[in-house]
Design an enzyme around this catalytic site. Structure first.
Site, PDB file in Angstrom:
ATOM      1  N   ALA A  11       0.718  -1.468  -0.073  1.00 65.08           N
ATOM      2  CA  ALA A  11      -0.102  -0.212  -0.123  1.00 65.08           C
ATOM      3  C   ALA A  11       0.767   1.177   0.127  1.00 65.08           C
ATOM      4  CB  ALA A  11      -1.153  -0.369   0.818  1.00 65.08           C
ATOM      5  N   GLY A 100      11.010   3.855 -11.651  1.00 62.93           N
ATOM      6  CA  GLY A 100      11.678   2.592 -12.351  1.00 62.93           C
ATOM      7  C   GLY A 100      11.481   1.593 -10.487  1.00 62.93           C
ATOM      8  N   CYS A 103      10.581  -2.306  -7.254  1.00 63.28           N
ATOM      9  CA  CYS A 103       9.050  -2.572  -5.912  1.00 63.28           C
ATOM     10  C   CYS A 103       7.937  -1.957  -6.366  1.00 63.28           C
ATOM     11  CB  CYS A 103       9.754  -2.084  -4.395  1.00 63.28           C
ATOM     12  SG  CYS A 103      11.010  -2.855  -3.514  1.00 63.28           S
TER      13      CYS A 103
END
Length: 304
Positions: A11, A100, A103
């Site tokens: 989140a 980029g 993650c």
């Protein structure tokens, strides 16, 4: 408990990716209207800036609440987990050719999958739009290069400076530079690439991992050891990573070694554009549109 911690991490990264996508989307509007993205970010009208941040956060939080409700986890706990992330605040409002790293993409895709599995296609579509905007920003930057260079880069030499997905790392995971370079190669450009940290083998591995006519691509791709050799006889400089050393380059020397007109595309909007334009560069950057300087033309003397 691990599942919730993993979701909290996803989140937080989704929020950060959304902020980057939002400011990049705003940069397109700025270029169309003639506004300066840096003035939008750092405007003296603090209430407008706060309203923008609050609205984007509220919209994102609402999407997360729909997902959270299916996990029987209080939405406020997620908000608390995200709010404790010091990166969410005034940070991550920097324009560029897209975000980029592993993650953001990995966590967004996981969140999209989770929403789809829980019967929330609209929420999944929202998070997918963040990835779509990110891809759009990269394509927009690449297409802007082609269009500026008189609608073709075939057999034109471009110096791509920066290949890592951000400065101070050699990581190229999901780097926007990869997509920019591949699109330019597909358009027939000759690329001279330099990055202070990324190895030649890594650059070649990232760019030659698909069949785009690899034999031809290798002939149009050269990895250099410094920015000056990369820029020699090039038509344009293309900055994809905001390495600090790029701010200290001798741009008079670079300009003198390039073909004319010499173009400079600042994909990170981090250079001194006024100084570069005074040297003679035709500067293009993300989130700002320059008026063209007056052209001095020599007129032939009429014969009497």
């Amino acid at each position: 408990m691990y599942v919730y911690e993993l979701f909290f991490s996803q989140a937080s990264n989704a929020f950060l990716a959304q902020r980057i996508a939002s400011i990049n989307a705003m940069s397109a509007v700025c270029e169309s209207t003639g506004a300066d993205i840096h003035e939008v970010i750092h405007t003296s009208h603090t209430r407008l800036r706060v309203l923008y941040i609050v609205l984007t956060r509220e919209e994102t939080a609402n999407k997360l609440r729909y997902c959270i409700s299916y996990m029987n986890e209080p939405a406020m706990q997620v908000a608390s987990a995200i709010g404790s992330d010091s990166r969410i605040g005034s940070e991550f409002l920097h324009v560029g050719p897209g975000f980029g790293g592993k993650c953001f993409h990995k966590d967004l895709r996981s969140l999209i999958y989770l929403c789809e599995c829980m019967g929330q296609p609209e929420v999944a579509s929202y998070w997918q739009s963040i990835l779509d905007i990110n891809d759009f920003q990269r394509r927009r930057f690449s297409c802007g290069i082609v269009n500026t260079l008189f609608s073709t880069v075939t057999n034109k030499c471009l110096a791509v400076l920066g290949f890592a997905y951000k400065n101070d790392t050699r990581d190229t995971s999901e780097s926007p530079s990869i997509g920019v370079c591949k699109q330019l190669l597909d358009e027939g450009a000759i690329l001279n690439i330099y990055d202070p940290e990324v190895s030649k083998d890594q650059i070649l591995q990232d760019l030659l991992d698909r069949s785009i006519g690899q034999d031809k691509a290798v002939k149009r791709l050269v990895v250099h050891d410094d920015a000056y050799s990369a820029a020699e006889n090039c038509h344009a400089l293309v900055f994809c990573t905001e390495w600090s050393e790029f701010q200290d380059l001798d741009y008079n020397r670079l300009y003198g070694s390039m073909k004319k007109p010499a173009f400079l595309f600042d994909g990170r909007s981090f250079l001194d554009h006024e100084k570069l334009r005074n040297i003679g560069f035709d500067v293009r950057t993300i989130g700002k549109r320059f008026s063209r300087p007056p052209v001095k033309r020599m007129h032939a003397l009429s014969s009497v």
